[in-house]
Write an enzyme that holds these catalytic residues in place. Structure first.
Site, PDB file in Angstrom:
ATOM      1  N   SER A 121       0.821  -1.216   0.000  1.00 33.76           N
ATOM      2  CA  SER A 121       0.000   0.000   0.000  1.00 33.76           C
ATOM      3  C   SER A 121       0.854   1.265   0.000  1.00 33.76           C
ATOM      4  O   SER A 121       0.613   2.182  -0.793  1.00 33.76           O
ATOM      5  CB  SER A 121      -0.954  -0.010   1.204  1.00 33.76           C
ATOM      6  OG  SER A 121      -0.250  -0.306   2.396  1.00 33.76           O
TER       7      SER A 121
ATOM      8  N   LYS B 199       4.497  -6.001   9.271  1.00 33.81           N
ATOM      9  CA  LYS B 199       4.026  -4.927  10.148  1.00 33.81           C
ATOM     10  C   LYS B 199       2.835  -5.297  11.027  1.00 33.81           C
ATOM     11  O   LYS B 199       2.378  -4.478  11.820  1.00 33.81           O
ATOM     12  CB  LYS B 199       3.652  -3.699   9.304  1.00 33.81           C
ATOM     13  CG  LYS B 199       2.572  -3.970   8.271  1.00 33.81           C
ATOM     14  CD  LYS B 199       2.313  -2.726   7.445  1.00 33.81           C
ATOM     15  CE  LYS B 199       1.209  -2.974   6.407  1.00 33.81           C
ATOM     16  NZ  LYS B 199       0.946  -1.791   5.585  1.00 33.81           N
TER      17      LYS B 199
ATOM     18  N   SER C 294       9.710   3.950   8.452  1.00 33.29           N
ATOM     19  CA  SER C 294       9.599   3.442   9.820  1.00 33.29           C
ATOM     20  C   SER C 294       8.187   3.680  10.351  1.00 33.29           C
ATOM     21  O   SER C 294       7.276   4.029   9.588  1.00 33.29           O
ATOM     22  CB  SER C 294      10.656   4.101  10.714  1.00 33.29           C
ATOM     23  OG  SER C 294      10.696   3.459  11.979  1.00 33.29           O
TER      24      SER C 294
ATOM     25  N   LYS D 207       5.438   2.865  16.066  1.00 36.18           N
ATOM     26  CA  LYS D 207       5.558   1.720  16.976  1.00 36.18           C
ATOM     27  C   LYS D 207       7.017   1.441  17.350  1.00 36.18           C
ATOM     28  O   LYS D 207       7.283   0.619  18.236  1.00 36.18           O
ATOM     29  CB  LYS D 207       4.912   0.490  16.349  1.00 36.18           C
ATOM     30  CG  LYS D 207       3.400   0.609  16.204  1.00 36.18           C
ATOM     31  CD  LYS D 207       2.795  -0.591  15.511  1.00 36.18           C
ATOM     32  CE  LYS D 207       1.274  -0.485  15.445  1.00 36.18           C
ATOM     33  NZ  LYS D 207       0.804   0.692  14.710  1.00 36.18           N
TER      34      LYS D 207
ATOM     35  N   VAL E 171      -1.777   4.405   8.568  1.00 39.84           N
ATOM     36  CA  VAL E 171      -2.139   4.947   7.263  1.00 39.84           C
ATOM     37  C   VAL E 171      -3.528   4.445   6.899  1.00 39.84           C
ATOM     38  O   VAL E 171      -3.787   3.238   6.898  1.00 39.84           O
ATOM     39  CB  VAL E 171      -1.124   4.521   6.184  1.00 39.84           C
ATOM     40  CG1 VAL E 171      -1.525   5.078   4.838  1.00 39.84           C
ATOM     41  CG2 VAL E 171       0.263   5.026   6.561  1.00 39.84           C
TER      42      VAL E 171
ATOM     43  N   GLY F 278      -6.510   3.032   5.154  1.00 37.47           N
ATOM     44  CA  GLY F 278      -6.739   2.191   3.985  1.00 37.47           C
ATOM     45  C   GLY F 278      -5.593   1.306   3.595  1.00 37.47           C
ATOM     46  O   GLY F 278      -5.682   0.568   2.617  1.00 37.47           O
TER      47      GLY F 278
ATOM     48  N   THR G 250     -10.528  -3.113  20.189  1.00 37.88           N
ATOM     49  CA  THR G 250      -9.783  -3.768  21.263  1.00 37.88           C
ATOM     50  C   THR G 250     -10.043  -3.128  22.628  1.00 37.88           C
ATOM     51  O   THR G 250     -10.174  -3.821  23.634  1.00 37.88           O
ATOM     52  CB  THR G 250      -8.273  -3.751  20.974  1.00 37.88           C
ATOM     53  OG1 THR G 250      -7.842  -2.399  20.807  1.00 37.88           O
ATOM     54  CG2 THR G 250      -7.964  -4.542  19.714  1.00 37.88           C
TER      55      THR G 250
ATOM     56  N   ARG H 294      -4.638  -6.538  22.236  1.00 34.77           N
ATOM     57  CA  ARG H 294      -3.980  -7.711  21.664  1.00 34.77           C
ATOM     58  C   ARG H 294      -2.562  -7.820  22.202  1.00 34.77           C
ATOM     59  O   ARG H 294      -2.019  -6.849  22.764  1.00 34.77           O
ATOM     60  CB  ARG H 294      -3.960  -7.599  20.141  1.00 34.77           C
ATOM     61  CG  ARG H 294      -5.347  -7.577  19.514  1.00 34.77           C
ATOM     62  CD  ARG H 294      -5.279  -7.341  18.019  1.00 34.77           C
ATOM     63  NE  ARG H 294      -4.684  -6.045  17.704  1.00 34.77           N
ATOM     64  CZ  ARG H 294      -4.465  -5.609  16.473  1.00 34.77           C
ATOM     65  NH1 ARG H 294      -4.788  -6.374  15.439  1.00 34.77           N
ATOM     66  NH2 ARG H 294      -3.923  -4.429  16.262  1.00 34.77           N
TER      67      ARG H 294
ATOM     68  N   GLU I  92       0.158  -4.850  22.242  1.00 38.76           N
ATOM     69  CA  GLU I  92      -0.503  -3.604  21.856  1.00 38.76           C
ATOM     70  C   GLU I  92      -0.560  -2.632  23.025  1.00 38.76           C
ATOM     71  O   GLU I  92      -0.823  -3.019  24.163  1.00 38.76           O
ATOM     72  CB  GLU I  92      -1.927  -3.916  21.372  1.00 38.76           C
ATOM     73  CG  GLU I  92      -2.631  -2.737  20.735  1.00 38.76           C
ATOM     74  CD  GLU I  92      -3.950  -3.162  20.085  1.00 38.76           C
ATOM     75  OE1 GLU I  92      -4.195  -2.749  18.941  1.00 38.76           O
ATOM     76  OE2 GLU I  92      -4.717  -3.892  20.729  1.00 38.76           O
TER      77      GLU I  92
END
Length: 627
Positions: free
Chosen positions: A301, A376, A415, A418, A457, A459, A481, A549, A552
């Site tokens: 993408s 990712k 990058s 995260k 990002v 979409g 979540t 998760r 996360e």
């Protein structure tokens, strides 16, 4: 005879009759009655009337009055009728003048007042037939019944774009919509009428207008205003349960090239309301034009959008590297179609394969490298940490090492936020990627190495937006979540453009941090998506909270505490202070890490030793969960 030809034929007959009657009435009005017309003028009337009618009729044909849709006739069509009748009358006068110059026709002289009255009557007769057709269409029982089922539309923006939307809805929407009026922020237009429709107030009166007029759909027709302004309007009405459509920011509206397909439903990108990116095209062109540019992960993408943006600056050759052949093939076909003259090569290869990467660099000698290839997905990489390390860390090392060996001028790493105080293997692996870039930058390399760090990002593959849309399409529930989880978002084109701009700013070793705007609550994002789909949260679509998760955290950061932040000439790009990593020290650490890949249990402790800011999610989330 088809229906269209039949209608034109009837219209022509009516026009011929109208033109003939116009002359007869003009004579009557001039002399009170046909019997009062002087004998010589009576002769002139019957000698010339058919010629005059024929001339005017030919002018109507030439002026395309039989190629218009009179069902939607308006002021523009009325002007066309005036011009056509005027041209016809002028042509008649010119012919009569030319004839009267001949000796045998010197007695033919029709008073100009008759020609003027005939012109006025022509406009009345010809305009009357057309506008009576439109009137019939609006008051016919069939149309009244149909209108009862139309969606009531309010157009926000009583300007040129709003009028164009009105015409397009009338002409192309198959009577599905009934435009009730306009809303506009300009107080001078309030309570006025445009094209027979009222202009209501702007933002202050919007909710009241929608309720009073029983509006089903709002069309925002303000393509020239700031996106934040459009966002404000959407925020006002998004909870009212009406459909919201919008005109995109298309500059060809100035030329009147709006089409019905340009009017599109509001998307979540509109609700986030980020301003258009301003690029320094000269700076970008200086390092891309006529250069060989390589993009890893070029079918993904972000990578594919980088390719779309890069070809605009006319590189000498674009090399797309990707391991997934379907995505690579798709972007190859797209670019060949959109830029047929662009030299393009697609290399199917894994960034893990050091020898294959060196072979590609040796063959093509890329001067600019964008490294977008990466694993990712956070939960997947928690379950397969060795794959995150192999692909992200050692894949980045292979690309950076090849760029260094084959003397590429620039290498830019994609990058993620995260990587800042990571709480998962994926984030830690991307922090190691940044360290690789900075270590090479601190060496004696001729290549300018840099990284660009940004958040989620909209979409992109694996983004939460496509997942939510799929869940809404399936009838729910939407899975979130945690009700307090927050993320930064930007659009794919915006991210790609800023990455390319950052490449132009790179001098070596920088970590560029993109301005991500305001953070967004994922829970609110899910609810807005449900509303934009014309549904109600918790009524039509349920929301389920599934818990954080593995790996996360509640929020993502763009900057570590030890990093300074320096502004650049672009207000959306900042520079974090480079770290003092040496290539030798990094390679020693990577050797230990490679050995740890043989034993999964050893991977995370080694990563933590290399990335001191790597913490557990509980350490990061606990203070915020207590609030």
């Amino acid at each position: 005879m088809n229906k269209r030809v039949y209608k034109i034929f009837i219209l022509m007959i009516l026009d011929l009759i109208g033109l003939y009657v116009s002359f007869m009435i003009a004579y009557i009005l001039k002399f009170d009655a046909l019997k009062s017309i002087p004998k010589e003028l009576t002769v002139h009337l019957y000698k010339t009337i058919l010629v005059m009618v024929a001339i005017k009729f030919i002018c109507l044909i030439i002026m395309n009055l039989y190629r218009k849709l009179w069902r939607f006739a308006g002021i523009t069509e009325m002007i066309d009728i005036l011009i056509a009748c005027g041209v016809g009358s002028a042509a008649v006068m010119g012919v009569l003048f030319a004839i009267s110059r001949q000796p045998e026709f010197q007695d033919i002289l029709i008073p100009r007042s008759i020609l003027l009255m005939a012109f006025i009557l022509d406009v009345i007769f010809i305009g009357g037939t057309r506008f009576s057709y439109r009137l019939f269409f609006h008051v016919s029982p069939k149309e009244i019944i149909r209108n009862q089922h139309q969606k009531r539309v309010l157009i926000y923006g009583a300007g040129q774009a709003g009028v164009m939307v009105l015409k397009e809805l009338h002409a192309k929407a198959n009577n599905e919509y009934a435009v009730i009026g306009f809303a506009d922020d300009d107080l001078s237009k309030k309570n006025q009428k445009m094209h027979g429709l009222p202009v209501f107030g702007g933002e202050e009166d919007l909710i009241k207008t929608i309720a009073k007029e029983e509006i089903d759909m709002l069309v925002i027709a303000m393509p020239s205003v700031a996106e934040n302004r459009q966002k404000e309007i959407i925020q006002i009405v998004k909870d009212l349960g009406i459909k919201i459509n919008i005109l995109p920011k298309v500059y060809d509206l100035i030329n009147g090239s709006l089409s019905y397909s340009s009017i599109r439903p509001v998307q979540i990108e509109d609700l986030l309301g980020r301003e258009q990116v301003e690029l320094n095209n000269e700076q970008i062109s200086a390092y891309i034009k006529d250069k060989v540019v390589l993009v890893t992960g070029g079918g993904g993408s972000i990578g594919s959008e980088l390719c779309r943006q890069i070809v605009k600056y006319k590189p000498r050759q674009l090399i797309i590297v990707d391991i997934y052949e379907n995505n690579a093939y798709d972007i190859q076909i797209e670019l060949k179609r959109s830029h047929p003259d662009q030299a393009l090569f697609v290399a199917i290869a894994s960034v893990r394969d050091e020898e294959r990467i060196k072979q590609i660099f040796e063959t093509f000698s890329p001067e600019v490298v964008f490294h977008a290839a990466a694993h990712k997905h956070v939960p997947l990489m928690e379950d397969s940490p060795e794959e995150a390390i192999k692909n992200n860390v050692f894949g980045t090392y292979n690309i950076a090492n090849a760029a260094n060996i084959y003397k590429a001028k620039k290498m830019v790493l994609i990058s993620t936020d995260k990587a800042v105080n990571p709480t998962n293997v994926m984030g830690a692996s991307k922090r190691l990627c940044e360290m690789v870039i900075q270590a090479f930058a601190n060496s004696e390399s001729k290549t300018e190495f840099a990284a660009v760090r940004f958040g989620n990002v909209l979409g992109s593959n694996g983004s939460v937006i496509p997942l939510f849309k799929k869940q809404i399409h399936e009838g729910g529930p939407i899975t979130v979540t945690h009700p307090e989880i927050i993320r930064y978002f930007m659009t794919i084109p915006e991210a790609a453009q800023l990455v390319i701009q950052a490449g132009g700013l790179a001098k070596g070793g920088e970590i560029f941090v993109l301005d991500m705007g305001d953070p967004v609550k994922i829970d609110m994002l899910a609810r807005d998506l449900i509303r934009l789909s014309g549904l109600k949260p918790e009524v039509d679509i349920k929301i389920e909270y599934t818990g954080l998760r593995p790996g996360e955290k509640l929020f993502e950061e763009l900057l570590m505490s030890e990093e300074g932040l320096t502004s650049t000439e672009n207000q959306k790009i900042f520079i974090a202070r480079p770290m003092d990593w040496t290539l030798e020290a990094l390679c020693d650490g990577l050797t230990v890490l490679k050995e740890a890949l043989k034993n999964r249990e050893a991977i995370v402790p080694v990563i933590k030793a290399l990335v001191p800011t790597f913490k557990t999610p509980e350490e990061i989330n606990k203070p915020f969960l207590k609030k």
